[in-house]
Design an enzyme around this catalytic site. Sequence first.
Site, short mmCIF file in Angstrom:
data_model
loop_
_atom_site.label_atom_id
_atom_site.label_comp_id
_atom_site.label_asym_id
_atom_site.label_seq_id
_atom_site.Cartn_x
_atom_site.Cartn_y
_atom_site.Cartn_z
N ASP A 219 11.29 43.62 -29.77
CA ASP A 219 10.85 43.90 -28.42
C ASP A 219 9.39 43.46 -28.33
O ASP A 219 8.70 43.36 -29.35
CB ASP A 219 11.01 45.39 -28.08
N TRP A 220 8.92 43.21 -27.12
CA TRP A 220 7.60 42.60 -26.95
C TRP A 220 6.50 43.54 -27.47
O TRP A 220 6.43 44.70 -27.07
CB TRP A 220 7.39 42.24 -25.50
#
Length: 817
Positions: A219-220
């Site tokens: 995930d970012w």
Amino acid sequence: MEAALAELDLERKVRLLTGSGFWRTAAEPAIGLREMVLCDGPAGVRGERFDEREPSASLPCPTALAASWDEDLVERVGTLLAGEARRKGVDVVLGPTVNLQRSPYAGRHFECYSEDPLLSGRIGAALVRGVQSGGVAATVKHYTANDSETERYSVDVRMSERALHEVHLAAFEEIVRAGGVWALMAAYNSVDGVTMTESPLLDTPLRTEWGFDGLVVSDWFATRSTEGAGRAGLDLAMPGPGPDQPWGAALVAAVRDGRVPERAVDDKVRHLLLLASRVGALDGVRPTPPAPAPAPEPAALLREAAAAGIVLLRDTGTALPLDPGRVRRVAVLGPNADTPRIQGGGSATVIPPYTIGPLAGLRAALGPEVRVEHAVGARIRHRLPAVTEAEVRDPGSGARGLRVRFLGPDGTVLHEELRGGGRLLWLDDPIVAQAVAIEAAGVLEVGEDGPHRIGVAGVGRFRLAADDVVVVDEDLVTDDPLGGILTPPERWAELDLKAGQEVELRLRHEFALERPGTGFVLGVDPPAAHENEDLAHAVAVAADAEVAIVVVGSTEESDSEGRDRIHLSLPGRQDELIRRVAEVNPNTVVVLNSGSPVLLPWRSEVAAILVGWFPGQEFGAALADVLLGRVEPGGRLPVTWPAYEDDPAVLTTTPIAGRLDYTEGIHIGHRGWARAGATPAYPFGHGLGWTTWTHVGVETLPSGPDFVARVTVRNTGDRPGRHLIQAYLSRPDSTVERPVSWLASYTHATADPDTETTVDLHIPSRAFQHWEPGKGPQTEPGTYTLHIGTSSTNLPLTTPLTVPTPSLTTTPTQPAP
């Protein structure tokens, strides 16, 4: 791919493992590898630019899709997503989200499918098959137990090994095995003390047991370390590059020093190259599939999908379906009647080309012979709403919209453009990399008398003036790395304005050069002082109508990534509006435009209740189709709707000292309600249609290690219909802890009026298994009870099923395809 890998030295291999920007992977021209574009896509493909000039089809939210319980339909929606991705140059869609709807308080509830792992897995696998048939990769997320937003970057989720494998990993397993998904996203949170980007779960069971051969992307900003993540099963750290990324030169050094084996780096590159080959990003390798399936025409499919997810919770039979030949006056009321909430907030948000609201949809469907009157009745006030194109015009040209200018370090104008509204975002935009400030200007045309809130939301330095009044002049900050995008801090002032007055708004925003992008909301909120008049007007309109349709719901802000809900009630005075309307009109129909369950204290006082969820851009047309009886309300609840906030089965999303204990174990959702002996407002699986059904009988047949349940039902109404048949298992005398009952299978039946039909339900051997620590999936032989019905609490048919003791030569069962 092996030849390509052999051409790369360590530095070039490591460079491929971090993004080249916010949405792009790195290219390596020497081996014919181009950049790949990844983009959010649970309910529409945004593309790299969040820009009203490049709109995206807005799909029903994932909960609405799951409410259809229709895998064929969802697979077709997946092909639409693939077409949108190809149109926008996107190789990898970041969806589906298959975390479980553990609690109705979860802010991202609408972005998930269901509280049940079986339904989530089957619907998610269908979407994946549709997306990947178009030559675009799907990314199942967020692996795993990322079921709420409070402290989402750091929360440590604790649960039993059995609950982890039997419940929370089950949907991911189904999507890997039956969906053949090409990518998976590792979540922010920790499970049992280990952050997911470093978790051993990325290897076992994901690769070693399930056979996943795809790419694992973070995930970012979720990659926490050089060595831990480097040795683990994470393949790609996003976004990048930047000062906060722990790979790059640090990972090269860790390999050189022997702290991370180079074979781990090689495996990561292999997974990246395999993904590239599948989506056509690697020269010399034919993509999979070589000829992508054509995308369907969006409008018709989106309308069909929205209607298929609408759930009819209650129907006394007095108001619906509407008959245009008999009804002459219809009131369409509520804050969401004209301007509905078609999607939730956060990374699932797209800008659609148009939105058909309930008011417009009903007026078109009912025609000029039916008088349709509208009143807001109750306003919803939360965060500052962005100013719209209809409210502002360019101070220079007079054209609708805002004039936006990008300024360089010396104050020169680098670029300017006309934008359609006040919600603006730039990520990885070259002009932002050159600029140091943005100016936006527009002339606000005031629509009504009273105090207006005028302000801005964002991160950075802001100075906002309304004519000669400085409204905001300060630095807005947040410690959330995505806070400036999802839920930025806001500041505003209240100005007393007159209808017809023109106010020039001028905003200057200064931002940090090292940021990957910037954005803000320039907002204007109209007066709230007329609420009593609004309510009285709506009641008067309802009293004069034959049918009153009240469209109420939550907001994009209250149902949003980045924060959990603080209560389950409808915001504002919407409950009061419904009760006041019901008092004067016995044919009151409530339409819930909410992505998550809300409390319905008036549910016994109205003629009908429908759940429209966040239904995408074709909401109004689909709702009209259902209300007029042109199509069935196809939905059945994929999640239990509670009656009260303090119901014992309503679980918390608030960690204690950074830790969230899943004390419910395997008893999640409808299983938990049954265990607690609590009665919800509406149970899992519930939903009505325009006809009625009886369950006639069931017989069971063995089918290898599985079973087939042959179910006969009768359409007892006067209309053809489609009926969802649900199968549950129970075993109260089991030697192991089990739910009171659990979903085992489902299918649909169709029949004409007064007609019987028989359908087969496949009951896989997996449905009888439980997880035993140290041993994995086990099957307890003996007699189970199969229950057939219309919801988790309405199961009129029962029959015993005997699972034999497996022989010593029996091959362990695997999940059914």
